[in-house]
Design a protein around this motif. Structure first.
Motif, PDB file in Angstrom:
ATOM      1  N   LEU A  93       0.809  -1.215   0.000  1.00 36.05           N
ATOM      2  CA  LEU A  93       0.000   0.000   0.000  1.00 36.05           C
ATOM      3  C   LEU A  93       0.848   1.273   0.000  1.00 36.05           C
ATOM      4  O   LEU A  93       0.318   2.360  -0.230  1.00 36.05           O
ATOM      5  N   ARG A  94       2.136   1.133   0.222  1.00 42.53           N
ATOM      6  CA  ARG A  94       3.004   2.309   0.099  1.00 42.53           C
ATOM      7  C   ARG A  94       3.205   2.675  -1.368  1.00 42.53           C
ATOM      8  O   ARG A  94       3.463   3.824  -1.706  1.00 42.53           O
ATOM      9  N   ARG A  95       3.100   1.674  -2.225  1.00 44.79           N
ATOM     10  CA  ARG A  95       3.289   1.884  -3.658  1.00 44.79           C
ATOM     11  C   ARG A  95       1.949   2.010  -4.383  1.00 44.79           C
ATOM     12  O   ARG A  95       1.777   2.861  -5.250  1.00 44.79           O
ATOM     13  N   PHE A  96       1.010   1.123  -4.031  1.00 43.33           N
ATOM     14  CA  PHE A  96      -0.296   1.105  -4.701  1.00 43.33           C
ATOM     15  C   PHE A  96      -1.334   1.762  -3.790  1.00 43.33           C
ATOM     16  O   PHE A  96      -1.787   1.181  -2.808  1.00 43.33           O
ATOM     17  N   HIS A  97      -1.691   2.977  -4.138  1.00 43.41           N
ATOM     18  CA  HIS A  97      -2.624   3.776  -3.343  1.00 43.41           C
ATOM     19  C   HIS A  97      -3.361   4.718  -4.286  1.00 43.41           C
ATOM     20  O   HIS A  97      -2.932   4.936  -5.433  1.00 43.41           O
ATOM     21  N   PRO A  98      -4.466   5.313  -3.859  1.00 41.41           N
ATOM     22  CA  PRO A  98      -5.283   6.119  -4.791  1.00 41.41           C
ATOM     23  C   PRO A  98      -4.784   7.538  -5.017  1.00 41.41           C
ATOM     24  O   PRO A  98      -5.263   8.221  -5.932  1.00 41.41           O
ATOM     25  N   ASP A  99      -3.853   8.006  -4.230  1.00 43.96           N
ATOM     26  CA  ASP A  99      -3.419   9.406  -4.323  1.00 43.96           C
ATOM     27  C   ASP A  99      -2.269   9.559  -5.312  1.00 43.96           C
ATOM     28  O   ASP A  99      -1.230   8.895  -5.167  1.00 43.96           O
ATOM     29  N   PRO A 100      -2.414  10.432  -6.309  1.00 46.15           N
ATOM     30  CA  PRO A 100      -1.329  10.650  -7.281  1.00 46.15           C
ATOM     31  C   PRO A 100      -0.053  11.096  -6.587  1.00 46.15           C
ATOM     32  O   PRO A 100      -0.086  11.800  -5.581  1.00 46.15           O
ATOM     33  N   ASP A 101       1.083  10.681  -7.148  1.00 48.16           N
ATOM     34  CA  ASP A 101       2.371  11.087  -6.589  1.00 48.16           C
ATOM     35  C   ASP A 101       2.707  12.533  -6.920  1.00 48.16           C
ATOM     36  O   ASP A 101       3.588  13.131  -6.291  1.00 48.16           O
ATOM     37  N   SER A 102       2.021  13.096  -7.922  1.00 49.32           N
ATOM     38  CA  SER A 102       2.220  14.504  -8.281  1.00 49.32           C
ATOM     39  C   SER A 102       0.925  15.016  -8.915  1.00 49.32           C
ATOM     40  O   SER A 102       0.122  14.222  -9.418  1.00 49.32           O
ATOM     41  N   PRO A 103       0.706  16.327  -8.909  1.00 42.72           N
ATOM     42  CA  PRO A 103      -0.531  16.877  -9.490  1.00 42.72           C
ATOM     43  C   PRO A 103      -0.709  16.549 -10.971  1.00 42.72           C
ATOM     44  O   PRO A 103      -1.834  16.426 -11.450  1.00 42.72           O
ATOM     45  N   ASP A 104       0.377  16.404 -11.699  1.00 42.57           N
ATOM     46  CA  ASP A 104       0.317  16.163 -13.145  1.00 42.57           C
ATOM     47  C   ASP A 104       0.547  14.700 -13.511  1.00 42.57           C
ATOM     48  O   ASP A 104       0.820  14.392 -14.667  1.00 42.57           O
ATOM     49  N   GLU A 105       0.407  13.807 -12.539  1.00 48.71           N
ATOM     50  CA  GLU A 105       0.749  12.400 -12.776  1.00 48.71           C
ATOM     51  C   GLU A 105      -0.014  11.801 -13.947  1.00 48.71           C
ATOM     52  O   GLU A 105       0.589  11.204 -14.848  1.00 48.71           O
ATOM     53  N   ARG A 106      -1.345  11.952 -13.974  1.00 48.29           N
ATOM     54  CA  ARG A 106      -2.121  11.320 -15.039  1.00 48.29           C
ATOM     55  C   ARG A 106      -1.747  11.878 -16.404  1.00 48.29           C
ATOM     56  O   ARG A 106      -1.554  11.131 -17.365  1.00 48.29           O
ATOM     57  N   GLN A 107      -1.662  13.189 -16.512  1.00 44.80           N
ATOM     58  CA  GLN A 107      -1.310  13.816 -17.782  1.00 44.80           C
ATOM     59  C   GLN A 107       0.033  13.294 -18.284  1.00 44.80           C
ATOM     60  O   GLN A 107       0.194  12.951 -19.465  1.00 44.80           O
ATOM     61  N   GLU A 108       0.983  13.187 -17.394  1.00 43.77           N
ATOM     62  CA  GLU A 108       2.325  12.758 -17.785  1.00 43.77           C
ATOM     63  C   GLU A 108       2.346  11.298 -18.221  1.00 43.77           C
ATOM     64  O   GLU A 108       2.965  10.944 -19.230  1.00 43.77           O
ATOM     65  N   VAL A 109       1.661  10.431 -17.468  1.00 45.71           N
ATOM     66  CA  VAL A 109       1.743   9.006 -17.774  1.00 45.71           C
ATOM     67  C   VAL A 109       0.964   8.652 -19.031  1.00 45.71           C
ATOM     68  O   VAL A 109       1.398   7.808 -19.829  1.00 45.71           O
ATOM     69  N   VAL A 110      -0.172   9.301 -19.272  1.00 49.30           N
ATOM     70  CA  VAL A 110      -0.920   8.975 -20.484  1.00 49.30           C
ATOM     71  C   VAL A 110      -0.182   9.463 -21.733  1.00 49.30           C
ATOM     72  O   VAL A 110      -0.185   8.791 -22.777  1.00 49.30           O
ATOM     73  N   GLU A 111       0.468  10.595 -21.634  1.00 50.71           N
ATOM     74  CA  GLU A 111       1.247  11.082 -22.773  1.00 50.71           C
ATOM     75  C   GLU A 111       2.467  10.193 -23.021  1.00 50.71           C
ATOM     76  O   GLU A 111       2.834   9.930 -24.165  1.00 50.71           O
ATOM     77  N   ARG A 112       3.082   9.701 -21.953  1.00 51.82           N
ATOM     78  CA  ARG A 112       4.264   8.846 -22.083  1.00 51.82           C
ATOM     79  C   ARG A 112       3.946   7.569 -22.849  1.00 51.82           C
ATOM     80  O   ARG A 112       4.790   7.057 -23.592  1.00 51.82           O
ATOM     81  N   TYR A 113       2.723   7.070 -22.686  1.00 56.05           N
ATOM     82  CA  TYR A 113       2.356   5.809 -23.334  1.00 56.05           C
ATOM     83  C   TYR A 113       1.403   5.992 -24.513  1.00 56.05           C
ATOM     84  O   TYR A 113       0.782   5.044 -24.965  1.00 56.05           O
ATOM     85  N   GLY A 114       1.314   7.202 -25.020  1.00 55.56           N
ATOM     86  CA  GLY A 114       0.555   7.458 -26.239  1.00 55.56           C
ATOM     87  C   GLY A 114      -0.939   7.350 -26.097  1.00 55.56           C
ATOM     88  O   GLY A 114      -1.644   7.039 -27.065  1.00 55.56           O
ATOM     89  N   LEU A 115      -1.462   7.618 -24.895  1.00 55.51           N
ATOM     90  CA  LEU A 115      -2.904   7.569 -24.648  1.00 55.51           C
ATOM     91  C   LEU A 115      -3.522   8.950 -24.824  1.00 55.51           C
ATOM     92  O   LEU A 115      -2.835   9.964 -24.837  1.00 55.51           O
ATOM     93  N   ASP A 116      -4.840   8.973 -24.953  1.00 52.78           N
ATOM     94  CA  ASP A 116      -5.581  10.225 -25.103  1.00 52.78           C
ATOM     95  C   ASP A 116      -5.958  10.731 -23.717  1.00 52.78           C
ATOM     96  O   ASP A 116      -6.715  10.072 -23.002  1.00 52.78           O
ATOM     97  N   PRO A 117      -5.462  11.895 -23.309  1.00 57.79           N
ATOM     98  CA  PRO A 117      -5.756  12.399 -21.957  1.00 57.79           C
ATOM     99  C   PRO A 117      -7.238  12.644 -21.706  1.00 57.79           C
ATOM    100  O   PRO A 117      -7.674  12.659 -20.553  1.00 57.79           O
ATOM    101  N   GLY A 118      -8.017  12.835 -22.765  1.00 55.28           N
ATOM    102  CA  GLY A 118      -9.426  13.157 -22.598  1.00 55.28           C
ATOM    103  C   GLY A 118     -10.361  11.963 -22.554  1.00 55.28           C
ATOM    104  O   GLY A 118     -11.558  12.128 -22.290  1.00 55.28           O
TER     105      GLY A 118
END
Length: 287
Positions: A83-108
């Protein structure tokens, strides 16, 4: 299917994770071969368990299977989730935006997520087919994380179903790397495997607050149905799975409620509790 966990002065403790029938499912599909492999594995497991003082199983389902084949009364201790690694709180405010762009996903677009080995016995093709049906009526995308013998087959299936542009198959991702963020980016986690002794990926997804859609098989009822963190569908029924995926995607309030239930469920499977319960078992045997 039974692996040695610890040798104690007082005797043996074994952990039962991969049941014989999950191993036999990987055998070639020839008449009678899988049942023969399963019977041989259970015979070996039963003989080993007869020499043990304790058997540990990761779920009540697996414990029942072990006990039915001569186990000494399996002790249920979860594999645990960090649970220290897998938890619901993002590690940074821009986490989702960054990870979806890194893997070629659509942020919307909301993400229908699957994590796990892409091999025959995991039924990932059912997830891809269900996602295709769901994507026909929702503006979603599919993300499959994991490697295996059928990864290219799944990519081809996505092309055949006309969803390749909205699908990404990114292979294995390290749990110590982007995997937790990818879970948190998901809107719904879908798994069609009928061979889960516990379902580590389900625990990880739930710990990250992602609603679960799984099949009514093996350990899934006690993880998903009994805890209210998602929905179960009949094995092989891709339309029923698609309906549940759409239901989650269209109801943000339900997403939040299911996700919160998953986080609560995962706390009962924390890695710390798993270690404490193993230590207590070993101490009781020593005494």
């Amino acid at each position: 299917g039974v692996s040695l966990a610890l040798l104690l002065i007082t005797g043996l403790v074994v952990t039962a994770h991969a049941r014989p029938w999950s191993i036999s499912a990987q055998a070639p599909d020839r008449p009678g071969l899988r049942s023969l492999v399963e019977a041989a594995m259970w015979a070996f497991a039963s003989d080993l368990m007869a020499q043990c003082q304790a058997v540990v199983a990761p779920s009540h389902f697996t414990a029942a299977q072990v006990d039915a084949h001569g186990g000494p009364g399996a002790v249920v201790i979860s594999n645990g989730v960090d649970l220290r690694r897998f938890h619901p709180d993002p590690d940074s405010p821009d986490e989702r935006q960054e990870v979806v762009e890194r893997y070629g996903l659509d942020p919307g677009r909301p993400i229908i997520l699957h994590v796990g080995r892409v091999d025959r016995e995991k039924n990932v093709d059912d997830v891809v087919r269900a996602a295709a049906i769901a994507m026909a009526s929702t503006d979603a995308q599919l993300l499959v994380v994991g490697d295996g013998n059928r990864l290219q087959d799944m990519e081809e299936l996505a092309r055949e179903l006309g969803i390749s542009r909205q699908s990404r198959f990114i292979g294995f991702v390290e749990p110590s790397g982007d995997l937790p963020a990818l879970y948190r980016a998901g809107a719904v986690f879908a798994i069609a495997s009928e061979l889960e002794s516990e379902g580590i990926v389900v625990l990880e997804a739930a710990a990250c607050g992602v609603p679960i859609v799984a099949v009514q098989a093996t350990s899934m009822p006690e993880l998903v149905e009994d805890t209210g963190c998602g929905y179960l569908t009949p094995p092989g029924d891709v339309h029923a799975m698609a309906d549940r995926i759409v239901q989650v995607l269209r109801d943000p309030a339900a997403q939040r409620a299911l996700g919160q239930a998953g986080v609560s469920m995962a706390r009962a499977h924390s890695l710390d509790l798993t270690l404490e319960r193993h230590e207590a078992l070993y101490q009781s045997l020593l005494e």
